[in-house]
Design an enzyme around this catalytic site. Structure first.
Site, PDB file in Angstrom:
ATOM      1  N   HIS A  69      10.452   7.718  13.945  1.00 43.19           N
ATOM      2  CA  HIS A  69       9.352   6.826  13.551  1.00 43.19           C
ATOM      3  C   HIS A  69       8.002   7.536  13.709  1.00 43.19           C
ATOM      4  CE1 HIS A  69       8.118   2.305  13.214  1.00 43.19           C
ATOM      5  NE2 HIS A  69       7.430   3.094  12.387  1.00 43.19           N
TER       6      HIS A  69
ATOM      7  N   ARG B 131      11.180  -0.424   7.844  1.00 47.30           N
ATOM      8  CA  ARG B 131      11.596  -1.051   9.087  1.00 47.30           C
ATOM      9  C   ARG B 131      13.094  -0.843   9.238  1.00 47.30           C
ATOM     10  NH1 ARG B 131       7.226  -0.625  10.351  1.00 47.30           N
ATOM     11  NH2 ARG B 131       5.641  -2.173  10.910  1.00 47.30           N
TER      12      ARG B 131
ATOM     13  N   CYS C 167      11.641   4.450   5.435  1.00 43.43           N
ATOM     14  CA  CYS C 167      10.455   4.680   6.266  1.00 43.43           C
ATOM     15  C   CYS C 167       9.708   3.365   6.454  1.00 43.43           C
ATOM     16  CB  CYS C 167       9.537   5.717   5.619  1.00 43.43           C
ATOM     17  SG  CYS C 167      10.173   7.405   5.645  1.00 43.43           S
TER      18      CYS C 167
ATOM     19  N   ASP D  72       9.907  -6.190  -5.290  1.00 42.09           N
ATOM     20  CA  ASP D  72       9.245  -6.731  -4.103  1.00 42.09           C
ATOM     21  C   ASP D  72       9.646  -8.189  -3.950  1.00 42.09           C
ATOM     22  OD1 ASP D  72       7.291  -7.880  -2.258  1.00 42.09           O
ATOM     23  OD2 ASP D  72       6.177  -6.011  -2.516  1.00 42.09           O
TER      24      ASP D  72
ATOM     25  N   ARG E 194       0.821  -1.212   0.000  1.00 44.03           N
ATOM     26  CA  ARG E 194       0.000   0.000   0.000  1.00 44.03           C
ATOM     27  C   ARG E 194       0.855   1.262   0.000  1.00 44.03           C
ATOM     28  NH1 ARG E 194      -2.687  -3.663   3.214  1.00 44.03           N
ATOM     29  NH2 ARG E 194      -4.891  -4.023   2.740  1.00 44.03           N
ATOM     30  N   ILE E 195       1.868   1.301   0.857  1.00 43.93           N
ATOM     31  CA  ILE E 195       2.693   2.501   0.939  1.00 43.93           C
ATOM     32  C   ILE E 195       3.530   2.643  -0.324  1.00 43.93           C
ATOM     33  CG2 ILE E 195       4.558   3.643   2.199  1.00 43.93           C
ATOM     34  CD1 ILE E 195       3.494   2.308   4.742  1.00 43.93           C
TER      35      ILE E 195
ATOM     36  N   GLU F 229      14.438   0.345  18.420  1.00 46.46           N
ATOM     37  CA  GLU F 229      13.736   1.587  18.730  1.00 46.46           C
ATOM     38  C   GLU F 229      13.339   1.561  20.203  1.00 46.46           C
ATOM     39  OE1 GLU F 229      10.488   2.170  16.027  1.00 46.46           O
ATOM     40  OE2 GLU F 229      11.808   2.595  14.343  1.00 46.46           O
TER      41      GLU F 229
ATOM     42  N   ASP G  95      13.420   7.229   9.107  1.00 46.03           N
ATOM     43  CA  ASP G  95      12.324   7.405  10.070  1.00 46.03           C
ATOM     44  C   ASP G  95      12.230   6.202  10.996  1.00 46.03           C
ATOM     45  OD1 ASP G  95       9.929   8.722  11.131  1.00 46.03           O
ATOM     46  OD2 ASP G  95       8.797   7.122  10.138  1.00 46.03           O
TER      47      ASP G  95
END
Length: 331
Positions: free
Chosen positions: A287, A240, A238, A183, A163-164, A269, A264
């Site tokens: 993030h 992982r 942006c 992909d 989607r992104i 984290e 990001d």
């Protein structure tokens, strides 16, 4: 003789009785989720052990863990809704074994993350940091010494075409960019697909990462791949944090192979300091690109709607474990 005055009888309307308890794990906007959950749901933002014992639903932020211990303390749990799509801290298999769907909210933050990719791409391509320092320091005459690039006519390489990734492609087209995509799990459309990640790296002026983090994709972008990247390219993550080897990224920046890096996401984290952070051609955000005001509202709405659907006996729109019902039935 006067007749006695009789007062009209006021019919009492019973207040709806709460039938379900839903808890929050982490900060959740109560004013947003309560109307979606409905009047028959008690929403608890700071649950006690007693609340967990009777909870039938949970809305869970990304940094909160749902594991065997949590599931053992919530014996009546029927649905977990994760605010986002990452389920790194959710034991999805254990939830499935109990017949619990793990609702995700894939549509709410996609556009915000894609905008974040282009915020970073523009910042690095248009050289906003050195140009700001040039003006601030009164070095106007040196402005031609800072090479400013273009997105128009450049090639956008997308790793992970979900989607992104698709939304990033749409925005790239609006900037006049040519899109290529790779992909590792689901081939992109034939017109833009690269069968080989190295081929994508060699062709891309902006390389942006949106693949899921699994064992096969950890440090997908490493020293070997960055040796093939197009000289002067910008790299943005942006997706992982674990997709990128930060040591390799720093070496590529220092050699001039990469012109800029935007991050990001980090591994782990919250981010631990890395020398990459000090490089002048690096831009960092905590993030947060998928957590704009609008995106967070949409995320809370989608999570609450998923909980409400399950409690009402309806199938949720998106889950991380599509076999959740089957696994319970065959257990």
């Amino acid at each position: 003789m006067t007749k006695p005055v009789t007062k009209p009888v006021t019919k009492q309307v019973a207040e709806p009785v709460a039938e379900h308890v839903v808890v929050a794990l982490g900060p959740v906007d109560t004013d947003t989720v309560r109307p979606v959950l409905g009047e028959r749901v008690t929403f608890v933002t700071d649950p006690t052990p007693e609340d967990l014992a009777v909870a039938e639903g949970a809305i869970v932020r990304a940094d909160r863990r749902v594991d065997e211990d949590f599931l053992s303390r919530t014996p009546r749990l029927r649905v977990v809704a994760r605010t986002g799509v990452g389920v790194d801290l959710v034991d999805v298999a254990a939830a499935s074994d109990r017949g619990i769907p793990v609702v995700i909210t894939p549509n709410s933050g996609s556009r915000a993350v894609a905008e974040g990719v282009f915020a970073m791409a523009l910042h690095l391509t248009k050289r906003l940091r050195p140009l700001t320092e040039l003006v601030r320091d009164g070095r106007w005459a040196a402005r031609n010494a800072v090479p400013v690039g273009d997105l128009d006519g450049a090639t956008l390489g997308i790793v992970g075409y979900g989607r992104i990734g698709r939304r990033v492609s749409e925005l790239g087209a609006a900037f006049g960019m040519r899109t290529l995509a790779y992909d590792p799990f689901s081939p992109p459309p034939a017109g833009i697909a690269c069968a080989d990640l190295g081929e994508l790296a060699e062709s891309s002026d902006v390389l942006t990462l949106h693949a899921p983090l699994v064992e096969e994709t950890r440090h997908l972008v490493d020293k070997r791949l960055l040796a093939r990247v197009k000289p002067g390219a910008v790299l943005i993550n942006c997706g992982r944090g674990g997709l990128l080897d930060p040591d390799a990224a720093l070496a590529a920046l220092e050699s001039g192979r990469l012109a800029g890096v935007g991050l990001d996401v980090f591994d782990p984290e919250p981010a631990l300091y890395h020398p990459l952070f000090d490089h002048p051609d690096v831009v960092l955000t905590p993030h947060l690109m998928g957590m704009t005001r609008r995106a967070m509202t949409l995320t809370f709405v989608d999570a609450a709607r998923g909980v409400a659907d399950v409690l009402a006996g309806r199938p949720p729109a998106a889950v991380a474990n599509p076999d959740w019902n089957h696994r319970k039935a065959t257990a």
